[in-house]
Design a protein around this motif. Structure first.
Motif: not given
Length: 413
Positions: A240-253
């Motif tokens: 989760m820590a790594i994934s949030q760093g990678i795809c947070t902008p995409l998740l916000k979109k």
């Protein structure tokens, strides 16, 4: 991709996706990372989806946006720190020259993924398996040298015009780099070994005729099944820590698009997106002028697909641990051993106009996943659950769809 017409228009021809798109009832945006082959894949997909004609370059220029311009593919530097820590632990764990115990397997597979468990049972002893792989690579290099120097075979064509010299350099470098000077193995080379043998087995085996090709493929695949997904975290917390760093902008979109389609105000993630929509005043000859489909396609990297799957799997979307459908879906994801060319995650939002606007049953979301194209060798893929909670015959309005398509590995177009 687009549900058929319902009600009085059911069965009517010409009311599919192309009709929606040509009458300004389909809001389509396509994003791609800056890598050339990813952008060309996005253009080729758009050409097939919309039945366009002509070369890919004009389609690319007109329809495909660079996702890096708005931060969708920006990675948090903290995720790299976490990844490096995980890779170091994984590297040490894979240097054990003994049969793995049950405790060892649990440490290497704390999420109990079926694909990783199967791979570890096959590997047994990581060092011995790596030694076997490098011995097969040496045999392959000897075979390439023989075919290269043989007068009868040196002129035989390889895939995409590759020469025997280039093939020999490719495999010689892998042989050299896989075993380090201190006699340990560099497991970061395992994905490269797997990609190369998969490529040659699929495209060059009829020319190469290496009798141990499938054996090398199988060994490299099981090693890759352990190494590749674990590079994005071993425990759920690391993932989760790594994934949030990678795809947070995409998740916000994604969240912004979903909120916009249930009537909330435009957010900064959607700022600047132009929309051309059919005005009902000019809807002469259009059977369903109020019907509107919003589609967002993202062609991106393997890291984003892994990260999105991690968020879906460990992000707490479902509070009920006994949900049968969700558990089947998560078990399937755990059984998928790799993400291939055109792996995809599809998020669909439906609206039922017969329900009260404030009701929780007004909207429902569906998630679909495919691991992409099958390799010509690996055919025993786990079957998907194939269960849908809603019938397409119910009075639902197709509102929005997101697609995330992943291009990875060697060129396959």
């Amino acid at each position: 991709m687009c549900p058929p017409a319902l009600g009085e228009y059911a069965g009517t021809q010409g009311l599919g996706l192309l009709r929606l798109h040509s009458t300004y009832r389909h809001d389509l945006k396509i994003y791609a990372s800056d890598e050339g082959r990813v952008q060309m894949t996005a253009a080729a997909f758009a050409k097939g989806l919309l039945a366009l004609e002509g070369e890919l370059t004009p389609i690319l220029v007109q329809m495909v946006k660079s996702a890096n311009t708005n931060g969708l593919l920006d990675n948090d530097c903290d995720s790299y720190k976490h990844q490096n820590m995980v890779k170091n632990r994984l590297h040490e764990a894979m240097q054990q020259d003994r049969i793995l115990t049950q405790e060892d397997m649990e440490k290497l597979n704390p999420t109990s993924s079926r694909s990783i468990s199967t791979a570890l049972e096959f590997i047994q002893n990581p060092v011995r398996m790596c030694e076997h792989v490098i011995s097969l690579i040496k045999k392959l290099n000897e075979r390439i040298k023989i075919r290269k120097e043989d007068q009868k075979t040196k002129e035989l064509p390889l895939y995409h015009g590759e020469s025997w010299e280039l093939m020999q350099r490719r495999w010689a470098k892998l042989e050299k780099d896989f075993r380090t000077k201190n006699t340990k193995f560099d497991i970061s080379k395992i994905p490269d070994i797997y990609d190369c043998i998969k490529y040659d087995l699929q495209h060059n085996n009829h020319t190469l005729q290496f009798e141990h090709a499938e054996e090398l493929y199988k060994c490299a695949k099981y090693l890759a099944d352990v190494v590749i997904p674990q590079e994005y975290g071993m425990t759920p917390q690391e993932k989760m820590a790594i994934s949030q760093g990678i795809c947070t902008p995409l998740l916000k979109k994604i969240r912004a698009d979903l909120q916009r389609n249930i009537g909330e105000e435009e957010s900064e993630e959607n700022a600047g997106e132009s929309i051309n929509r059919l005005n009902p005043v000019y809807s002469h000859g259009v059977s369903s002028p109020s019907r509107h489909v919003r589609t967002r396609l993202y062609f991106t990297s393997e890291s984003h697909i892994h990260s999105l799957l991690t968020v879906l799997r460990f992000g707490g979307l479902i509070d009920n641990p006994k949900d049968e459908q969700w558990n089947r879906a998560m078990d399937y994801i755990g059984a998928v051993s790799e993400l291939n060319y055109l792996s995809q995650i599809v998020v669909m939002l439906y609206e039922d106009p017969t329900k009260d606007p404030s009701s929780d049953s007004r909207f429902h979301v569906e998630l679909h996943f495919s691991p992409g194209v099958n390799c010509c060798v690996h055919k025993n893929l786990p079957p998907g659950p194939g269960f849908r909670p809603k019938s397409r015959n119910e009075p639902v309005k197709y509102v929005i769809m997101f697609g995330f398509y992943c291009l990875l590995g060697l060129e396959m177009l």
